[in-house]
Design an enzyme around this catalytic site. Structure first.
Site, PDB file in Angstrom:
ATOM      1  N   LYS A   1       0.718  -1.386   0.015  1.00  0.00           N
ATOM      2  CA  LYS A   1       0.264  -0.042   0.002  1.00  0.00           C
ATOM      3  C   LYS A   1       0.755   1.190   0.034  1.00  0.00           C
ATOM      4  O   LYS A   1       2.043   1.136   0.250  1.00  0.00           O
ATOM      5  CB  LYS A   1      -0.836  -0.092   1.267  1.00  0.00           C
ATOM      6  CG  LYS A   1      -0.273   0.019   2.383  1.00  0.00           C
ATOM      7  CD  LYS A   1      -0.988  -0.310   3.827  1.00  0.00           C
ATOM      8  CE  LYS A   1      -0.361  -0.289   4.855  1.00  0.00           C
ATOM      9  NZ  LYS A   1      -1.174  -1.023   6.038  1.00  0.00           N
TER      10      LYS A   1
ATOM     11  N   ARG B   1     -11.205   0.031  14.622  1.00  0.00           N
ATOM     12  CA  ARG B   1     -10.695   0.754  13.537  1.00  0.00           C
ATOM     13  C   ARG B   1     -11.406   0.278  12.234  1.00  0.00           C
ATOM     14  O   ARG B   1     -12.366   0.903  11.891  1.00  0.00           O
ATOM     15  CB  ARG B   1      -9.269   0.918  13.185  1.00  0.00           C
ATOM     16  CG  ARG B   1      -8.584   2.241  12.537  1.00  0.00           C
ATOM     17  CD  ARG B   1      -7.265   1.905  12.292  1.00  0.00           C
ATOM     18  NE  ARG B   1      -6.725   0.695  11.668  1.00  0.00           N
ATOM     19  CZ  ARG B   1      -5.537   0.479  11.290  1.00  0.00           C
ATOM     20  NH1 ARG B   1      -4.541   1.680  11.275  1.00  0.00           N
ATOM     21  NH2 ARG B   1      -5.233  -0.605  10.491  1.00  0.00           N
TER      22      ARG B   1
ATOM     23  N   TYR C   1      15.588  30.928   7.675  1.00  0.00           N
ATOM     24  CA  TYR C   1      14.145  31.282   8.152  1.00  0.00           C
ATOM     25  C   TYR C   1      14.227  31.695   9.560  1.00  0.00           C
ATOM     26  O   TYR C   1      14.454  30.718  10.418  1.00  0.00           O
ATOM     27  CB  TYR C   1      13.145  30.413   7.542  1.00  0.00           C
ATOM     28  CG  TYR C   1      12.672  30.755   6.168  1.00  0.00           C
ATOM     29  CD1 TYR C   1      12.398  31.849   5.664  1.00  0.00           C
ATOM     30  CD2 TYR C   1      12.809  29.611   5.382  1.00  0.00           C
ATOM     31  CE1 TYR C   1      12.056  31.870   4.208  1.00  0.00           C
ATOM     32  CE2 TYR C   1      12.527  29.741   3.876  1.00  0.00           C
ATOM     33  CZ  TYR C   1      12.027  30.700   3.481  1.00  0.00           C
ATOM     34  OH  TYR C   1      11.711  30.826   2.268  1.00  0.00           O
TER      35      TYR C   1
ATOM     36  N   MET D   1      11.718  24.662   2.064  1.00  0.00           N
ATOM     37  CA  MET D   1      10.888  23.750   1.147  1.00  0.00           C
ATOM     38  C   MET D   1      11.866  22.866   0.358  1.00  0.00           C
ATOM     39  O   MET D   1      11.549  21.738   0.081  1.00  0.00           O
ATOM     40  CB  MET D   1      10.034  24.568   0.402  1.00  0.00           C
ATOM     41  CG  MET D   1       9.141  23.809  -0.553  1.00  0.00           C
ATOM     42  SD  MET D   1       7.893  24.944  -1.591  1.00  0.00           S
ATOM     43  CE  MET D   1       6.984  25.762  -0.330  1.00  0.00           C
TER      44      MET D   1
HETATM   45  C1  LIG Z   1      -0.505  -1.890   6.937  1.00  0.00           C
HETATM   46  C2  LIG Z   1      -1.126  -2.976   7.352  1.00  0.00           C
HETATM   47  C3  LIG Z   1      -0.241  -4.324   7.305  1.00  0.00           C
HETATM   48  C4  LIG Z   1       1.332  -3.999   7.246  1.00  0.00           C
HETATM   49  O1  LIG Z   1       1.634  -3.596   8.409  1.00  0.00           O
HETATM   50  P1  LIG Z   1       3.357  -3.472   8.846  1.00  0.00           P
HETATM   51  O2  LIG Z   1       3.426  -3.152  10.120  1.00  0.00           O
HETATM   52  O3  LIG Z   1       3.671  -2.432   7.736  1.00  0.00           O
HETATM   53  O4  LIG Z   1       3.978  -4.882   8.568  1.00  0.00           O
HETATM   54  C5  LIG Z   1      -0.650  -5.354   7.648  1.00  0.00           C
HETATM   55  N1  LIG Z   1      -2.298  -5.619   7.984  1.00  0.00           N
HETATM   56  C6  LIG Z   1      -3.089  -4.567   7.780  1.00  0.00           C
HETATM   57  C7  LIG Z   1      -4.537  -4.640   7.987  1.00  0.00           C
HETATM   58  C8  LIG Z   1      -2.554  -3.426   7.476  1.00  0.00           C
HETATM   59  O5  LIG Z   1      -3.391  -2.226   7.477  1.00  0.00           O
END
Ligand SMILES: *Cc1c(COP(=O)(O)O)cnc(C)c1O
Length: 387
Positions: A55, A153, A275, A323
């Protein structure tokens, strides 16, 4: 000379000097290291299956390059978070299983079916919708079902799980590929919630129709065999983030980020740098200005806290991160090492992702997923170590 830099045609021809020689910053991504990390986890969890979470563009490294490298190494299951990521990945990998954590948005059913994306169904409403769609389109459709065991969640909570256990017909038309749940505290070696989640997951599985199960993320893999079930879902560890923050990192670093020195200037008190005049020069010295800034993911929190490395020697980031630029105190570094045009290490062997995250007050995950889009990206292919 036809190709002199001033020639009006020079922009149309292939530059004589490759972009690496002048790019403001170079991000080297070692696909071999990503593959080695996956293989380490695969061997560690066997006979459980090792998926890969890609992801957020493979945590900023580039899913279009990372996922095929992992598939070539034998990875058969991939997870993304958003439908668009899944569709983009399907275009690159026609054969593998691609699942989407974010659930099944209403109206997206046809897209999921067309691209053979496995939705992770997070509540009974999504189960009802996928089941109805499967019956309407005349065939079982695959899904992963997420059971919430304490993260609060995403996923079916206790009441929804009880309903599903009592009425398994809600799953008609759905080929449940896997029951999953997600750990909230696996980065801590022993946490009461990990044990509680494991207990709840087992109870839930016992009441539901049989299918493979998956609980562990990267850290979960290292918290005992009991958490591994049939499949594990590592993300961060593949990219070199330490899954066991309390001890040495078993994973290889996968990226090197280098920024270019644009200028080196002599300073003395009572000058200030940058800055807000946030840095007061205390003594005669030198400041190197480097072409990376917060727009590239080098966070403003690193103002006065970060370090760059010049031939392995640390130089403190002084003044505010701006930046496109940072400034580092290079007073103690020999002249010949800090020439304009030279490169300094921002992330790499001397500054692993977890360490820069500490300095920035965040986690390695955020450092990686913030990696800028302006970097010149170099890829080291598995096996060859070359581009
Ligand atoms: C992002 C995610 C993972 C991977 O988690 P890591 O800590 O990066 O290994 C696994 N399962 C779910 C549901 C996630 O959202």
């Amino acid at each position: 000379m036809a190709n002199s830099p001033d020639s009006p045609t020079s922009t149309l021809s292939i530059p004589a000097v490759p972009a690496e020689a002048w790019a403001a910053a170079i991000l080297t991504i070692d696909l071999g290291a990503v593959v080695a990390n996956w293989c380490l986890l695969r061997d560690c969890v066997a006979p459980a299956d090792c998926a890969a979470v890609v992801k957020a563009d493979a945590y900023g490294l580039g899913a279009a390059r990372v996922a095929p490298a992992l598939a070539a190494a034998g990875c058969r299951r991939f997870f993304v978070a958003m439908p668009d990521e899944a569709v983009a990945l399907r275009a690159v990998l026609p054969e593998v299983e691609i699942a989407c954590f974010g659930g099944l948005p209403a109206g997206a059913e046809a897209v999921f079916r067309e691209h053979r994306i496995v939705p992770v169904l997070n509540h009974l409403g999504e189960i009802a919708r996928w089941s109805a769609y499967a019956r309407r389109t005349g065939g079982p459709l695959p899904a992963i079902v997420h059971l919430d065991t304490g993260m609060n969640r995403l996923g079916l909570g206790p009441d929804e799980r009880a309903d599903l256990a009592e009425q398994p017909e809600r799953l008609v038309g759905i080929d449940v590929r896997c029951w999953i749940s997600h750990l909230a505290c696996a980065d801590q070696p022993t946490h009461w919630l990990t044990a509680a989640q494991l207990g709840r997951f087992r109870l839930a599985l016992a009441a539901l129709p049989p299918a493979p199960a998956s609980l562990a993320n990267s850290a979960g893999i290292f918290r005992g065999r009991a958490l591994r079930f049939d499949r594990v879902r590592p993300g961060a560890a593949l990219y070199g983030v330490n899954p066991t923050p309390e001890s040495a990192n078993p994973m290889q670093g996968t990226i090197v980020l280098e920024g270019r020195i644009l200028q080196v200037r002599a300073v003395d008190r009572p000058m200030t740098v940058g800055y807000g005049a946030a840095h007061f020069v205390a003594r005669k010295g030198r400041i190197a200005t480097i072409s990376v800034g917060y727009a590239d993911g080098y966070g403003r929190a690193l103002s006065g806290r970060g370090h760059v490395f010049v031939a392995g020697r640390p130089a403190a980031v002084v003044g505010r991160v701006s930046m496109d630029l940072i400034t580092a105190d290079v007073t103690n570094i020999p002249d010949h090492l800090i020439q304009p045009g030279g490169l300094v290490e921002l992330i790499g062997p001397h500054r692993p992702v977890d360490q820069i995250a500490d300095e920035a007050g965040t986690i390695g995950y955020e450092i990686l997923t913030s990696l800028g889009r302006r970097y010149h990206r170099r890829w080291l292919e598995p096996g060859t170590g070359a581009e």
